[in-house]
Motif scaffolding. Structure first.
Motif, mmCIF file in Angstrom:
data_model
loop_
_atom_site.group_PDB
_atom_site.id
_atom_site.type_symbol
_atom_site.label_atom_id
_atom_site.label_comp_id
_atom_site.label_asym_id
_atom_site.label_seq_id
_atom_site.Cartn_x
_atom_site.Cartn_y
_atom_site.Cartn_z
ATOM 1 N N GLY A 30 0.873 -1.169 0.011
ATOM 2 C CA GLY A 30 -0.048 0.051 -0.100
ATOM 3 C C GLY A 30 0.935 1.155 0.028
ATOM 4 N N GLY A 31 2.126 1.365 0.837
ATOM 5 C CA GLY A 31 2.753 2.273 0.601
ATOM 6 C C GLY A 31 3.352 2.630 -0.512
ATOM 7 N N ASN A 32 3.597 1.714 -1.496
ATOM 8 C CA ASN A 32 4.176 1.954 -2.863
ATOM 9 C C ASN A 32 3.088 2.708 -3.664
ATOM 10 O OD1 ASN A 32 6.419 0.663 -1.773
ATOM 11 N ND2 ASN A 32 6.166 -1.116 -3.344
ATOM 12 N N VAL A 33 1.814 2.066 -3.308
ATOM 13 C CA VAL A 33 0.980 2.794 -4.267
ATOM 14 C C VAL A 33 0.716 4.329 -3.814
ATOM 15 C CG1 VAL A 33 -1.680 2.907 -4.604
ATOM 16 C CG2 VAL A 33 -0.357 0.644 -4.363
ATOM 17 N N MET A 34 0.572 4.677 -2.571
ATOM 18 C CA MET A 34 0.662 5.940 -1.870
ATOM 19 C C MET A 34 1.858 6.777 -2.505
ATOM 20 S SD MET A 34 -0.292 5.030 1.941
ATOM 21 C CE MET A 34 -0.384 6.497 2.503
ATOM 22 N N ALA A 35 2.983 6.327 -2.623
ATOM 23 C CA ALA A 35 4.378 7.010 -3.332
ATOM 24 C C ALA A 35 3.956 7.337 -4.848
ATOM 25 C CB ALA A 35 5.388 6.202 -3.209
ATOM 26 N N TYR A 36 3.383 6.260 -5.476
ATOM 27 C CA TYR A 36 3.023 6.511 -6.952
ATOM 28 C C TYR A 36 1.934 7.724 -7.043
ATOM 29 C CZ TYR A 36 5.321 2.485 -9.053
ATOM 30 O OH TYR A 36 5.995 1.507 -9.635
ATOM 31 N N ILE A 37 0.885 7.619 -6.078
ATOM 32 C CA ILE A 37 -0.011 8.589 -5.956
ATOM 33 C C ILE A 37 0.587 9.907 -5.967
ATOM 34 C CG2 ILE A 37 -2.174 9.501 -4.855
ATOM 35 C CD1 ILE A 37 -2.878 6.461 -4.672
ATOM 36 N N ASP A 38 1.499 10.109 -4.911
ATOM 37 C CA ASP A 38 1.824 11.512 -4.606
ATOM 38 C C ASP A 38 2.765 11.905 -5.721
ATOM 39 O OD1 ASP A 38 2.067 13.538 -2.748
ATOM 40 O OD2 ASP A 38 4.121 12.999 -2.260
ATOM 41 N N ASP A 59 -6.559 13.689 1.429
ATOM 42 C CA ASP A 59 -7.824 13.661 2.064
ATOM 43 C C ASP A 59 -8.308 12.146 2.282
ATOM 44 O OD1 ASP A 59 -8.035 16.148 1.665
ATOM 45 O OD2 ASP A 59 -9.722 16.323 0.519
ATOM 46 N N SER A 60 -8.351 11.487 1.157
ATOM 47 C CA SER A 60 -8.889 9.961 1.226
ATOM 48 C C SER A 60 -7.949 9.075 0.403
ATOM 49 C CB SER A 60 -10.064 9.974 1.013
ATOM 50 O OG SER A 60 -10.437 10.107 -0.366
ATOM 51 N N LEU A 61 -7.911 7.838 0.778
ATOM 52 C CA LEU A 61 -7.215 6.915 -0.164
ATOM 53 C C LEU A 61 -8.058 5.550 0.035
ATOM 54 C CD1 LEU A 61 -5.395 5.574 -2.278
ATOM 55 C CD2 LEU A 61 -3.778 5.802 -0.503
ATOM 56 N N ASP A 62 -8.715 5.398 -0.929
ATOM 57 C CA ASP A 62 -9.541 4.146 -0.906
ATOM 58 C C ASP A 62 -9.096 2.930 -1.461
ATOM 59 O OD1 ASP A 62 -11.353 5.388 0.792
ATOM 60 O OD2 ASP A 62 -12.256 6.388 -1.057
ATOM 61 N N PHE A 63 -8.605 1.781 -0.776
ATOM 62 C CA PHE A 63 -8.207 0.631 -1.663
ATOM 63 C C PHE A 63 -9.328 -0.203 -1.859
ATOM 64 C CE2 PHE A 63 -4.536 2.120 0.708
ATOM 65 C CZ PHE A 63 -3.463 2.052 -0.191
ATOM 66 N N LEU A 64 -9.503 -0.497 -3.110
ATOM 67 C CA LEU A 64 -10.627 -1.142 -3.565
ATOM 68 C C LEU A 64 -10.417 -2.398 -3.977
ATOM 69 C CD1 LEU A 64 -12.059 1.745 -5.579
ATOM 70 C CD2 LEU A 64 -12.803 1.160 -3.247
ATOM 71 N N SER A 65 -9.341 -2.621 -4.331
ATOM 72 C CA SER A 65 -8.910 -3.984 -5.074
ATOM 73 C C SER A 65 -7.242 -4.173 -4.977
ATOM 74 C CB SER A 65 -9.410 -4.275 -6.638
ATOM 75 O OG SER A 65 -8.936 -5.413 -7.062
ATOM 76 N N PRO A 66 -6.707 -5.544 -4.875
ATOM 77 C CA PRO A 66 -5.353 -5.398 -4.886
ATOM 78 C C PRO A 66 -4.680 -5.453 -6.294
ATOM 79 C CG PRO A 66 -6.337 -7.440 -4.463
ATOM 80 C CD PRO A 66 -7.497 -6.607 -4.476
ATOM 81 N N ILE A 67 -3.397 -5.129 -6.146
ATOM 82 C CA ILE A 67 -2.594 -5.269 -7.494
ATOM 83 C C ILE A 67 -1.834 -6.255 -7.332
ATOM 84 C CG2 ILE A 67 -1.421 -4.210 -9.308
ATOM 85 C CD1 ILE A 67 -2.364 -1.374 -8.278
ATOM 86 N N SER A 107 -7.859 1.782 -6.491
ATOM 87 C CA SER A 107 -7.794 2.920 -5.550
ATOM 88 C C SER A 107 -8.020 4.259 -6.326
ATOM 89 C CB SER A 107 -6.552 2.717 -4.752
ATOM 90 O OG SER A 107 -5.502 3.030 -5.613
ATOM 91 N N GLN A 108 -8.596 5.097 -5.389
ATOM 92 C CA GLN A 108 -8.715 6.615 -5.734
ATOM 93 C C GLN A 108 -8.366 7.321 -4.584
ATOM 94 O OE1 GLN A 108 -12.506 6.955 -7.387
ATOM 95 N NE2 GLN A 108 -13.363 5.916 -5.640
ATOM 96 N N ALA A 109 -7.807 8.426 -4.916
ATOM 97 C CA ALA A 109 -7.444 9.456 -3.764
ATOM 98 C C ALA A 109 -7.515 11.005 -4.381
ATOM 99 C CB ALA A 109 -5.958 9.308 -3.452
#
Length: 162
Positions: A30-38, A59-67, A107-109
């Motif tokens: 999840g932290g990798n996804v967060m870094a990509y998003i940023d 504001d929000s980061l909703d994990f909806l499905s794994p990659i 996910s979306q943020a």
């Protein structure tokens, strides 16, 4: 200041998820996804205002499905709303099965960035001109998210005083 179309700062990024990027479930950290998003949001914000920017909030980061290992991670970001010196960035994350082409939303943020002038002080940003139906929806609903962010920030400031 003249407005800018959403398409002028839209940012798209893709990468393949390899074993070192994953946890013991074989899914991306999840932290990798967060870094990509940023990263995507930072590029989007800088393209919009053509200035240095800082992340003010997520504001929000909703994990909806794994990659999963072997899938592609696809990110798309755009400026969804602007205020005086800040920009709200929407980032959508999808997974793609590279063998079948199937894609799914994972996910979306929403993040907020502030533009900085040459002295590191907040600088005005151009207004955003949404183009698609999705962009117009995000634009119309952004004021509510802005109010929530301000309330959350006020509560945090009160806690610091204690």
């Amino acid at each position: 200041m003249q407005g800018k179309k959403t398409s002028e700062s839209r940012t798209v990024m893709a990468d393949i998820v390899l074993p070192p990027d994953t946890n013991y479930h074989g899914t991306i950290f999840g932290g990798n996804v967060m870094a990509y998003i940023d990263k995507v949001a930072s590029i989007t914000a800088m393209r919009h205002c053509r200035r240095q920017v800082v992340t003010a909030s997520s504001d929000s980061l909703d994990f909806l499905s794994p990659i999963h290992t072997g899938e592609a991670i696809l990110l798309e970001g755009y400026v969804s709303w602007t205020h005086n010196t800040s920009m709200e960035i929407y980032v959508k994350v999808e997974a793609e099965n590279l063998l079948t082409g199937e894609r799914r939303l994972t996910s979306q943020a929403y993040l907020t960035f502030v533009a900085l002038d040459d002295n590191g002080k907040p600088a005005n940003v151009p207004p955003i001109l949404p183009e698609t139906e999705e962009e117009r929806w995000n634009y119309k609903t952004a004021a509510g998210r802005f109010e929530i962010r301000n309330r959350r920030r006020s509560i945090a400031k009160e806690r610091r005083k204690q």
